[in-house]
Motif scaffolding. Structure first.
Motif, mmCIF file in Angstrom:
data_model
loop_
_atom_site.group_PDB
_atom_site.id
_atom_site.type_symbol
_atom_site.label_atom_id
_atom_site.label_comp_id
_atom_site.label_asym_id
_atom_site.label_seq_id
_atom_site.Cartn_x
_atom_site.Cartn_y
_atom_site.Cartn_z
ATOM 1 N N VAL A 222 36.474 52.719 29.889
ATOM 2 C CA VAL A 222 35.370 51.927 29.360
ATOM 3 C C VAL A 222 35.834 50.473 29.272
ATOM 4 O O VAL A 222 36.760 50.155 28.528
ATOM 5 C CB VAL A 222 34.914 52.453 27.985
ATOM 6 C CG1 VAL A 222 33.707 51.662 27.483
ATOM 7 C CG2 VAL A 222 34.572 53.944 28.073
ATOM 8 N N SER A 223 35.181 49.622 30.063
ATOM 9 C CA SER A 223 35.584 48.218 30.129
ATOM 10 C C SER A 223 34.382 47.319 29.890
ATOM 11 O O SER A 223 33.230 47.765 29.932
ATOM 12 C CB SER A 223 36.206 47.924 31.497
ATOM 13 O OG SER A 223 35.263 48.113 32.532
ATOM 14 N N ASN A 224 34.688 46.046 29.654
ATOM 15 C CA ASN A 224 33.612 45.096 29.391
ATOM 16 C C ASN A 224 34.109 43.692 29.687
ATOM 17 O O ASN A 224 35.315 43.436 29.670
ATOM 18 C CB ASN A 224 33.159 45.198 27.932
ATOM 19 C CG ASN A 224 31.724 44.765 27.709
ATOM 20 O OD1 ASN A 224 31.159 44.009 28.495
ATOM 21 N ND2 ASN A 224 31.131 45.234 26.628
ATOM 22 N N GLY B 167 34.169 44.683 22.559
ATOM 23 C CA GLY B 167 34.881 45.893 22.164
ATOM 24 C C GLY B 167 34.034 46.807 21.293
ATOM 25 O O GLY B 167 34.137 48.033 21.382
ATOM 26 N N MET B 168 33.199 46.218 20.458
ATOM 27 C CA MET B 168 32.317 47.016 19.606
ATOM 28 C C MET B 168 31.271 47.751 20.434
ATOM 29 O O MET B 168 30.957 48.917 20.158
ATOM 30 C CB MET B 168 31.644 46.121 18.569
ATOM 31 C CG MET B 168 32.632 45.496 17.614
ATOM 32 S SD MET B 168 31.787 44.309 16.555
ATOM 33 C CE MET B 168 33.123 43.172 16.268
ATOM 34 N N ASP B 169 30.744 47.063 21.452
ATOM 35 C CA ASP B 169 29.802 47.732 22.360
ATOM 36 C C ASP B 169 30.460 48.947 23.008
ATOM 37 O O ASP B 169 29.859 50.025 23.083
ATOM 38 C CB ASP B 169 29.348 46.780 23.472
ATOM 39 C CG ASP B 169 28.415 45.685 22.997
ATOM 40 O OD1 ASP B 169 28.046 45.661 21.809
ATOM 41 O OD2 ASP B 169 28.052 44.836 23.841
ATOM 42 N N CYS B 170 31.695 48.761 23.456
ATOM 43 C CA CYS B 170 32.418 49.867 24.091
ATOM 44 C C CYS B 170 32.677 51.000 23.104
ATOM 45 O O CYS B 170 32.562 52.179 23.469
ATOM 46 C CB CYS B 170 33.723 49.363 24.690
ATOM 47 S SG CYS B 170 33.481 48.300 26.138
ATOM 48 N N ALA B 171 32.995 50.657 21.857
ATOM 49 C CA ALA B 171 33.236 51.691 20.843
ATOM 50 C C ALA B 171 31.974 52.524 20.606
ATOM 51 O O ALA B 171 32.051 53.756 20.473
ATOM 52 C CB ALA B 171 33.720 51.063 19.541
ATOM 53 N N LYS C 114 37.187 43.339 38.142
ATOM 54 C CA LYS C 114 38.367 42.485 37.974
ATOM 55 C C LYS C 114 38.339 41.665 36.698
ATOM 56 O O LYS C 114 39.373 41.409 36.096
ATOM 57 C CB LYS C 114 38.494 41.522 39.159
ATOM 58 C CG LYS C 114 38.963 42.138 40.427
ATOM 59 C CD LYS C 114 39.078 41.080 41.506
ATOM 60 C CE LYS C 114 39.412 41.747 42.829
ATOM 61 N NZ LYS C 114 39.527 40.771 43.905
ATOM 62 N N ASP C 115 37.156 41.238 36.291
ATOM 63 C CA ASP C 115 37.038 40.363 35.122
ATOM 64 C C ASP C 115 36.856 41.134 33.812
ATOM 65 O O ASP C 115 36.580 40.539 32.783
ATOM 66 C CB ASP C 115 35.891 39.375 35.314
ATOM 67 C CG ASP C 115 34.528 40.048 35.447
ATOM 68 O OD1 ASP C 115 34.478 41.245 35.829
ATOM 69 O OD2 ASP C 115 33.514 39.381 35.175
ATOM 70 N N HIS C 116 37.047 42.439 33.855
ATOM 71 C CA HIS C 116 36.850 43.262 32.658
ATOM 72 C C HIS C 116 38.168 43.576 31.958
ATOM 73 O O HIS C 116 39.193 43.749 32.601
ATOM 74 C CB HIS C 116 36.178 44.587 33.027
ATOM 75 C CG HIS C 116 34.701 44.504 33.082
ATOM 76 N ND1 HIS C 116 33.898 45.573 32.776
ATOM 77 C CD2 HIS C 116 33.862 43.491 33.396
ATOM 78 C CE1 HIS C 116 32.625 45.227 32.919
ATOM 79 N NE2 HIS C 116 32.588 43.963 33.294
ATOM 80 N N LYS C 117 38.075 43.676 30.644
ATOM 81 C CA LYS C 117 39.165 44.190 29.817
ATOM 82 C C LYS C 117 38.830 45.639 29.504
ATOM 83 O O LYS C 117 37.664 45.980 29.281
ATOM 84 C CB LYS C 117 39.269 43.373 28.526
ATOM 85 C CG LYS C 117 40.290 43.927 27.540
ATOM 86 C CD LYS C 117 40.381 43.077 26.302
ATOM 87 C CE LYS C 117 41.278 43.614 25.238
ATOM 88 N NZ LYS C 117 42.255 44.612 25.521
ATOM 89 N N VAL C 118 39.827 46.497 29.476
ATOM 90 C CA VAL C 118 39.620 47.890 29.088
ATOM 91 C C VAL C 118 39.702 47.959 27.563
ATOM 92 O O VAL C 118 40.674 47.513 26.961
ATOM 93 C CB VAL C 118 40.658 48.826 29.733
ATOM 94 C CG1 VAL C 118 40.498 50.250 29.212
ATOM 95 C CG2 VAL C 118 40.536 48.787 31.256
ATOM 96 N N TYR C 119 38.659 48.509 26.946
ATOM 97 C CA TYR C 119 38.603 48.619 25.487
ATOM 98 C C TYR C 119 38.894 50.030 25.000
ATOM 99 O O TYR C 119 39.068 50.243 23.812
ATOM 100 C CB TYR C 119 37.251 48.136 24.962
ATOM 101 C CG TYR C 119 37.122 46.638 25.046
ATOM 102 C CD1 TYR C 119 37.655 45.830 24.050
ATOM 103 C CD2 TYR C 119 36.499 46.034 26.124
ATOM 104 C CE1 TYR C 119 37.560 44.449 24.120
ATOM 105 C CE2 TYR C 119 36.400 44.653 26.201
ATOM 106 C CZ TYR C 119 36.933 43.864 25.200
ATOM 107 O OH TYR C 119 36.846 42.498 25.274
ATOM 108 N N GLY C 120 38.940 50.978 25.890
ATOM 109 C CA GLY C 120 39.252 52.356 25.523
ATOM 110 C C GLY C 120 38.931 53.277 26.679
ATOM 111 O O GLY C 120 38.292 52.880 27.651
ATOM 112 N N CYS C 121 39.406 54.497 26.560
ATOM 113 C CA CYS C 121 39.123 55.527 27.563
ATOM 114 C C CYS C 121 38.742 56.806 26.834
ATOM 115 O O CYS C 121 39.092 57.006 25.667
ATOM 116 C CB CYS C 121 40.350 55.800 28.430
ATOM 117 S SG CYS C 121 40.935 54.391 29.364
#
Length: 189
Positions: free
Chosen positions: A99-101, A109-113, A156-163
Motif C-alpha cells: 500500500v503506497s501513496n 499515511g492515514m489514507d493508507c491506514a 516511482k514517486d510513492h512511499k510505502v506506508y504499509g503492506c
C-alpha cells in the motif's frame, strides 16, 4: 453491549503470523482490494496505489532485498534480521499487498491506514487471515528495494506506508484472545 455482524467481525479479527500454502483466490483478492478502494481518503484525492503480489519467487526476492537493506542498518536488531537465514518479513503469506501513496499530503499515511483496515476486515469476513507488515515502509527507498518494487508496479514517486499479508491461518497455531487495557477509552459528556 450492542452488536451486529460488522461489530462482531471487527472484534473477531486477529493478526495472523503463520499461514498455509493455500493461495487467496482471484475473486477474494479482488473483493479485498475493492474494499481498500472504498476507504475514506483526505480531500477524496485517492492518490494511493495497491500492488498485490502472489508470485512466490517475487515475494522471496522482495524479502531478500528487504533483508539486504536491514543488513546495512546501524540498528543491531535490524542487522540481525538482515543476516538471518530464516527471517521472513511477510510470514510466508501467499499474498502480499503493498500500500503506497504520494507523500505530498500529510494525511497520505492515514489514507493508507484506513485502506489497510478495510482490507483486514474484508479478509476476515471471507475467512482469510491478515497481518500488517511494516518493513517495506522503512526500506522502500533503499536502491535495491526501490528497483524491485517499481518493477512490480509501485509508482516511482510513492512511499510505502504499509503492506497486508493475506492467506489462510495455519490451524496448528492458536489465536490469542483480545484483552482491552483498562483506561483505554475516555468518554466526555
Amino acid at each position: 453491549m450492542k452488536t451486529n455482524e460488522v461489530l462482531e467481525n471487527i472484534k473477531a479479527r486477529r493478526s495472523v503470523r503463520a499461514y498455509t500454502d493455500r493461495q487467496v483466490s482471484e475473486e477474494d483478492l479482488q473483493a479485498i482490494l475493492e474494499a481498500a478502494t472504498f476507504a475514506p481518503s483526505g480531500m477524496h484525492l485517492e492518490t494511493w496505489h495497491f500492488t498485490a503480489i502472489q508470485n512466490a519467487d517475487k515475494l522471496s526476492e522482495l524479502n531478500e532485498r528487504i533483508k539486504g537493506a536491514f543488513a546495512k542498518s546501524d540498528e543491531p536488531k535490524l542487522q540481525e534480521r538482515g543476516h538471518s537465514k530464516t527471517y521472513c518479513c511477510y510470514y510466508h503469506a501467499p499474498t502480499l499487498v503493498i500500500v503506497s501513496n504520494e507523500p505530498t499530503q500529510w494525511w497520505a499515511g492515514m489514507d493508507c491506514a484506513c485502506a489497510i483496515e478495510n482490507m483486514f476486515l474484508a479478509a476476515h469476513s471471507l475467512g482469510i487471515g491478515s497481518c500488517w507488515i511494516n518493513q517495506l515502509g522503512t526500506t522502500c527507498d533503499d536502491p535495491e528495494v526501490r528497483e524491485l518494487i517499481t518493477s512490480l508496479g509501485v509508482p516511482k514517486d510513492h512511499k510505502v506506508y504499509g503492506c497486508v499479508a493475506l492467506g489462510y491461518a495455519d490451524p496448528k497455531i492458536s489465536m490469542r484472545e483480545k484483552a482491552v487495557k483498562a483506561g483505554t477509552v475516555t468518554v466526555v459528556r
